[in-house]
Enzyme design. Structure first.
Site, PDB file in Angstrom:
ATOM      1  N   THR A  13       0.834  -1.221   0.000  1.00 40.15           N
ATOM      2  CA  THR A  13       0.000   0.000   0.000  1.00 40.15           C
ATOM      3  C   THR A  13       0.862   1.262   0.000  1.00 40.15           C
ATOM      4  O   THR A  13       0.755   2.110  -0.897  1.00 40.15           O
ATOM      5  CB  THR A  13      -0.921   0.002   1.246  1.00 40.15           C
ATOM      6  OG1 THR A  13      -1.672  -1.205   1.255  1.00 40.15           O
ATOM      7  CG2 THR A  13      -1.856   1.193   1.256  1.00 40.15           C
ATOM      8  N   VAL A  14       1.729   1.383   1.008  1.00 39.39           N
ATOM      9  CA  VAL A  14       2.509   2.624   1.137  1.00 39.39           C
ATOM     10  C   VAL A  14       3.562   2.709   0.034  1.00 39.39           C
ATOM     11  O   VAL A  14       3.792   3.781  -0.557  1.00 39.39           O
ATOM     12  CB  VAL A  14       3.155   2.743   2.539  1.00 39.39           C
ATOM     13  CG1 VAL A  14       3.858   4.072   2.686  1.00 39.39           C
ATOM     14  CG2 VAL A  14       2.108   2.578   3.645  1.00 39.39           C
ATOM     15  N   ARG A  45       8.613  -9.383  -2.313  1.00 36.00           N
ATOM     16  CA  ARG A  45       8.668 -10.828  -2.558  1.00 36.00           C
ATOM     17  C   ARG A  45       7.699 -11.241  -3.661  1.00 36.00           C
ATOM     18  O   ARG A  45       7.819 -12.313  -4.229  1.00 36.00           O
ATOM     19  CB  ARG A  45       8.433 -11.616  -1.281  1.00 36.00           C
ATOM     20  CG  ARG A  45       7.132 -11.355  -0.576  1.00 36.00           C
ATOM     21  CD  ARG A  45       7.123 -12.156   0.713  1.00 36.00           C
ATOM     22  NE  ARG A  45       6.077 -11.679   1.598  1.00 36.00           N
ATOM     23  CZ  ARG A  45       6.106 -11.813   2.894  1.00 36.00           C
ATOM     24  NH1 ARG A  45       7.131 -12.382   3.468  1.00 36.00           N
ATOM     25  NH2 ARG A  45       5.099 -11.381   3.631  1.00 36.00           N
ATOM     26  N   GLU A 129       9.111   9.895   9.547  1.00 39.20           N
ATOM     27  CA  GLU A 129       7.934  10.762   9.633  1.00 39.20           C
ATOM     28  C   GLU A 129       6.626   9.979   9.478  1.00 39.20           C
ATOM     29  O   GLU A 129       5.614  10.283  10.110  1.00 39.20           O
ATOM     30  CB  GLU A 129       8.030  11.849   8.542  1.00 39.20           C
ATOM     31  CG  GLU A 129       6.957  12.901   8.597  1.00 39.20           C
ATOM     32  CD  GLU A 129       6.953  13.681   9.898  1.00 39.20           C
ATOM     33  OE1 GLU A 129       7.866  14.475  10.119  1.00 39.20           O
ATOM     34  OE2 GLU A 129       6.032  13.462  10.713  1.00 39.20           O
ATOM     35  N   VAL A 132       4.214   7.840  12.524  1.00 38.95           N
ATOM     36  CA  VAL A 132       3.129   8.326  13.402  1.00 38.95           C
ATOM     37  C   VAL A 132       2.275   9.340  12.640  1.00 38.95           C
ATOM     38  O   VAL A 132       2.803  10.284  12.050  1.00 38.95           O
ATOM     39  CB  VAL A 132       3.684   9.016  14.677  1.00 38.95           C
ATOM     40  CG1 VAL A 132       2.540   9.416  15.604  1.00 38.95           C
ATOM     41  CG2 VAL A 132       4.689   8.148  15.404  1.00 38.95           C
ATOM     42  N   LYS A 205       3.105   3.944  18.421  1.00 38.77           N
ATOM     43  CA  LYS A 205       3.260   5.344  18.013  1.00 38.77           C
ATOM     44  C   LYS A 205       3.462   6.253  19.220  1.00 38.77           C
ATOM     45  O   LYS A 205       4.253   7.204  19.176  1.00 38.77           O
ATOM     46  CB  LYS A 205       2.031   5.785  17.206  1.00 38.77           C
ATOM     47  CG  LYS A 205       1.937   5.069  15.862  1.00 38.77           C
ATOM     48  CD  LYS A 205       0.555   5.230  15.257  1.00 38.77           C
ATOM     49  CE  LYS A 205       0.452   4.607  13.878  1.00 38.77           C
ATOM     50  NZ  LYS A 205      -0.935   4.481  13.419  1.00 38.77           N
ATOM     51  N   GLY A 314      -3.351   5.281   5.136  1.00 39.58           N
ATOM     52  CA  GLY A 314      -3.721   5.207   3.727  1.00 39.58           C
ATOM     53  C   GLY A 314      -2.540   5.491   2.821  1.00 39.58           C
ATOM     54  O   GLY A 314      -1.531   6.064   3.245  1.00 39.58           O
TER      55      GLY A 314
HETATM   56  P1  NDP Z   1       1.600  -3.895   2.852  1.00 41.94           P
HETATM   57  O1  NDP Z   1       1.392  -5.235   3.458  1.00 41.94           O
HETATM   58  O2  NDP Z   1       0.550  -3.334   1.982  1.00 41.94           O
HETATM   59  O3  NDP Z   1       2.978  -3.870   2.028  1.00 41.94           O
HETATM   60  C1  NDP Z   1       4.136  -4.556   2.411  1.00 41.94           C
HETATM   61  C2  NDP Z   1       4.744  -5.177   1.164  1.00 41.94           C
HETATM   62  O4  NDP Z   1       6.007  -5.728   1.511  1.00 41.94           O
HETATM   63  C3  NDP Z   1       3.872  -6.318   0.633  1.00 41.94           C
HETATM   64  O5  NDP Z   1       3.878  -6.315  -0.778  1.00 41.94           O
HETATM   65  C4  NDP Z   1       4.601  -7.541   1.191  1.00 41.94           C
HETATM   66  O6  NDP Z   1       4.378  -8.704   0.455  1.00 41.94           O
HETATM   67  C5  NDP Z   1       6.043  -7.092   1.078  1.00 41.94           C
HETATM   68  N1  NDP Z   1       6.926  -7.839   1.973  1.00 41.94           N
HETATM   69  C6  NDP Z   1       6.676  -8.240   3.236  1.00 41.94           C
HETATM   70  N2  NDP Z   1       7.757  -8.867   3.744  1.00 41.94           N
HETATM   71  C7  NDP Z   1       8.698  -8.861   2.781  1.00 41.94           C
HETATM   72  C8  NDP Z   1      10.030  -9.354   2.704  1.00 41.94           C
HETATM   73  N3  NDP Z   1      10.601  -9.976   3.734  1.00 41.94           N
HETATM   74  N4  NDP Z   1      10.723  -9.177   1.554  1.00 41.94           N
HETATM   75  C9  NDP Z   1      10.162  -8.541   0.509  1.00 41.94           C
HETATM   76  N5  NDP Z   1       8.896  -8.046   0.514  1.00 41.94           N
HETATM   77  C10 NDP Z   1       8.176  -8.197   1.641  1.00 41.94           C
HETATM   78  O7  NDP Z   1       1.908  -2.908   4.050  1.00 41.94           O
HETATM   79  P2  NDP Z   1       1.730  -1.324   4.089  1.00 41.94           P
HETATM   80  O8  NDP Z   1       2.243  -0.729   2.852  1.00 41.94           O
HETATM   81  O9  NDP Z   1       0.359  -1.002   4.540  1.00 41.94           O
HETATM   82  O10 NDP Z   1       2.686  -0.953   5.319  1.00 41.94           O
HETATM   83  C11 NDP Z   1       4.097  -0.879   5.171  1.00 41.94           C
HETATM   84  C12 NDP Z   1       4.683  -0.267   6.428  1.00 41.94           C
HETATM   85  O11 NDP Z   1       4.152   1.033   6.610  1.00 41.94           O
HETATM   86  C13 NDP Z   1       4.361  -1.021   7.727  1.00 41.94           C
HETATM   87  O12 NDP Z   1       5.448  -0.887   8.612  1.00 41.94           O
HETATM   88  C14 NDP Z   1       3.151  -0.271   8.282  1.00 41.94           C
HETATM   89  O13 NDP Z   1       3.018  -0.393   9.666  1.00 41.94           O
HETATM   90  C15 NDP Z   1       3.542   1.144   7.888  1.00 41.94           C
HETATM   91  N6  NDP Z   1       2.440   2.096   7.770  1.00 41.94           N
HETATM   92  C16 NDP Z   1       1.334   1.789   7.022  1.00 41.94           C
HETATM   93  C17 NDP Z   1       0.331   2.715   6.847  1.00 41.94           C
HETATM   94  C18 NDP Z   1      -0.888   2.438   6.058  1.00 41.94           C
HETATM   95  O14 NDP Z   1      -1.797   3.290   6.035  1.00 41.94           O
HETATM   96  N7  NDP Z   1      -1.013   1.291   5.380  1.00 41.94           N
HETATM   97  C19 NDP Z   1       0.437   4.045   7.459  1.00 41.94           C
HETATM   98  C20 NDP Z   1       1.648   4.276   8.233  1.00 41.94           C
HETATM   99  C21 NDP Z   1       2.607   3.319   8.351  1.00 41.94           C
HETATM  100  P3  NDP Z   1       3.115  -9.634   0.863  1.00 41.94           P
HETATM  101  O15 NDP Z   1       1.893  -8.872   0.449  1.00 41.94           O
HETATM  102  O16 NDP Z   1       3.358 -10.876   0.069  1.00 41.94           O
HETATM  103  O17 NDP Z   1       3.180  -9.831   2.335  1.00 41.94           O
HETATM  104  N1  HSE Z   2      -2.836   0.786  10.722  1.00 39.98           N
HETATM  105  C1  HSE Z   2      -2.443   2.114  10.968  1.00 39.98           C
HETATM  106  C2  HSE Z   2      -3.662   2.949  11.293  1.00 39.98           C
HETATM  107  C3  HSE Z   2      -1.737   2.673   9.764  1.00 39.98           C
HETATM  108  O1  HSE Z   2      -4.784   2.501  11.034  1.00 39.98           O
HETATM  109  O2  HSE Z   2      -3.495   4.044  11.822  1.00 39.98           O
HETATM  110  C4  HSE Z   2      -1.146   4.036  10.007  1.00 39.98           C
HETATM  111  O3  HSE Z   2      -0.063   3.973  10.876  1.00 39.98           O
END
Ligand code: NDP
Ligand code: HSE
Length: 452
Positions: A13-14, A45, A129, A132, A205, A314
């Site tokens: 997502t991010v 992956r 950044e 949180v 956070k 998001g």
């Molecule tokens: P997602 O699960 O959407 O994305 C993570 C990606 O990394 C997936 O494609 C996943 O693959 C891949 N992945 C996981 N482990 C590995 C690995 N060992 N090697 C290679 N690729 C890997 O997560 P988000 O984008 O939502 O979140 C990412 C980070 O950002 C997290 O730390 C989250 O806490 C943080 N965050 C997220 C927010 C949000 O709104 N979503 C907001 C703020 C922070 P697979 O799908 O196969 O697991």
């Molecule tokens: N899962 C977290 C939330 C993502 O809903 O706030 C943002 O850090």
């Protein structure tokens, strides 16, 4: 230098949002930086799955090390989440002299001390950044904009998923499970959504905010943490009747607040650090923070109250914060400089251990909902037990009439000591007039809103 090359690990997502922001805003980024940010490689992956944005196939790889070992890549962006693999990536990248940007609050709240200290040793920046408040620039605000202050208190709605669920329950009477699924679909929730709804993500956070605000590494275990899964629509309705909203709040307070010199010295003081559903007055600015929006209300001893508001989760808001870090670090690179500040803004030598007040010692008013039998004398039995624990009642509502049946009996107390409060609930639950589990929610009357 006309280009800064970066590598992204985690195309979820991010990660997808970061690709979009770097692409869609490339000219504004170049105008601000004076050079181009080039995304040289993306590792995940799974490089087959269709994302919301297309990238040339030749920049995708499943080989994370090909990013870490690439001498042209100056900044590694870790967006895979989780602890072990993400920690390994960051350690390896820093040891290779690469700057790191991460959104990984779970990791930073457990291994921040080690990772930040390694970054310092290697002369590298760590941007966090996005860890949180999603798109809210709260890390920079605490590190820089509020640097002149002692932070008296922090009240935050810092989990978008939990706030989305509570808002839908409050405004539309939505069912918990259904609304959680919606939040997951929108990309707000953690890979394991228990982190969101049981308060752990908020605690992660809060730990980071406390690191920055108080110059201390606080253990997660010392943050009292309670989630929103026990909250029912009934409690949401009663809260409104009493003039409150229920929010999952992260709370940090310096003990002995005020500006008296003896208090300001802060030596030997403890802080409150807790996460739980909280009733706040409808008039408080945090009570109108709805949906995925987050808000962090900080009371600085010089600034007074300030509040930061924006989308807390998001794809695009979070990517905004990640890319802001990339730009910030790129500015240092262009000036040929290492980090301008330590990640927490406190010098390493000034970091200190601070005691965290035990939840047992907390004194707040409580909302209590008893499932009580509708019989004469019930209220006096309950109030007798409360009184014997020095808990006095501020107001009472009993709804419905079911002679001999069960009705909700709701009581708001005056300030009460948590230790005594819990004992009183245990004792009341043994009474024959009580027919089910008791629900209670802590109340924050002031929440740092007015000058204190
Ligand atoms: P997602 O699960 O959407 O994305 C993570 C990606 O990394 C997936 O494609 C996943 O693959 C891949 N992945 C996981 N482990 C590995 C690995 N060992 N090697 C290679 N690729 C890997 O997560 P988000 O984008 O939502 O979140 C990412 C980070 O950002 C997290 O730390 C989250 O806490 C943080 N965050 C997220 C927010 C949000 O709104 N979503 C907001 C703020 C922070 P697979 O799908 O196969 O697991
Ligand atoms: N899962 C977290 C939330 C993502 O809903 O706030 C943002 O850090």
């Amino acid at each position: 230098m006309d280009k800064i090359k970066v590598g992204l690990i985690g195309f979820g997502t991010v990660g997808t949002g970061v690709v979009r922001v770097l692409r869609e805003n490339s000219s504004v980024i170049k105008d601000k930086l004076g050079c181009e940010v080039v995304l040289k490689r993306i590792a995940d992956r799974d490089i087959i799955r269709k994302r919301e944005t297309d990238v040339p196939g030749d920049i995708l790889t499943t080989d994370v090390d090909s990013i870490i070992n690439d001498p042209e890549i100056a900044i590694v962006i870790e967006l895979i989440g989780g602890l072990e693999a993400a920690g390994d990536i960051i350690v390896k990248a820093l040891k290779k002299g690469k700057h790191v940007v991460t959104a990984n609050k779970a990791l930073l709240s457990t291994r921040g001390k080690e990772l930040f200290s390694l970054a310092g040793k290697e002369g590298c920046d760590v941007g966090f950044e996005a860890s949180v408040g999603g798109g809210i620039p709260i890390i920079k605000a605490l590190r820089e904009g509020l640097a002149a202050n002692r932070v008296e208190s922090i009240y935050g709605i810092i989990n978008g998923t939990a706030n989305y669920i509570l808002s839908k329950m409050t405004n539309e009477g939505g069912k918990f499970e259904t609304v959680l699924k919606e939040a997951q679909k929108k990309g707000y929730a953690e890979a394991d959504p228990t982190y969101d709804v049981e308060g752990m993500d908020t605690a992660h956070k809060l730990a980071i905010l406390i690191n920055l605000a108080y110059g201390t590494y606080i253990s997660l275990e010392s943050i009292y943490t309670e989630g929103i899964t026990r909250i029912t629509e009934l409690d949401v309705r009663f809260a409104r009747e009493f003039g409150y909203r229920i929010k999952l709040l992260a709370i940090a307070k310096r003990e002995g607040r005020g500006t008296h010199p003896e208090v300001v010295s802060g030596e030997g003081k403890s802080i409150e650090a807790r996460v739980h559903p909280t009733m706040i007055p409808l008039s408080h600015p945090l009570s109108s923070v709805e949906g995925v929006y987050n808000a962090i209300h900080i009371n600085g001893n010089a600034s007074g109250p300030v509040m930061f508001y924006g989308r807390g989760a998001g794809m695009m808001p979070t990517a905004s914060a990640v890319v802001a870090d990339i730009i910030d670090i790129s500015r240092n690179i262009l000036k040929g400089k290492g980090p301008r500040t330590t990640p927490l803004a406190y010098t390493e030598e000034s970091l200190k251990d601070i005691k965290v007040k035990k939840i047992d010692d907390l004194e707040v008013p409580y909302y209590i909902r008893f499932s009580a039998k509708d019989l004469p004398g019930v209220l006096s039995k309950i109030s007798g037990v409360l009184g014997s624990h020095n808990i006095s009642i501020s107001s009472v509502i009993q709804k419905g009439r079911q002679r001999g049946g069960t009705v909700p009996l709701v009581i708001i107390t005056h300030n009460s000591l948590e230790r005594e409060f819990r004992k009183s609930i245990e004792e009341i639950e043994t009474l024959s007039v009580i027919a089910g589990k008791t629900m209670y929610i802590r109340i924050e009357e002031n929440s740092g809103g007015a000058d204190q």
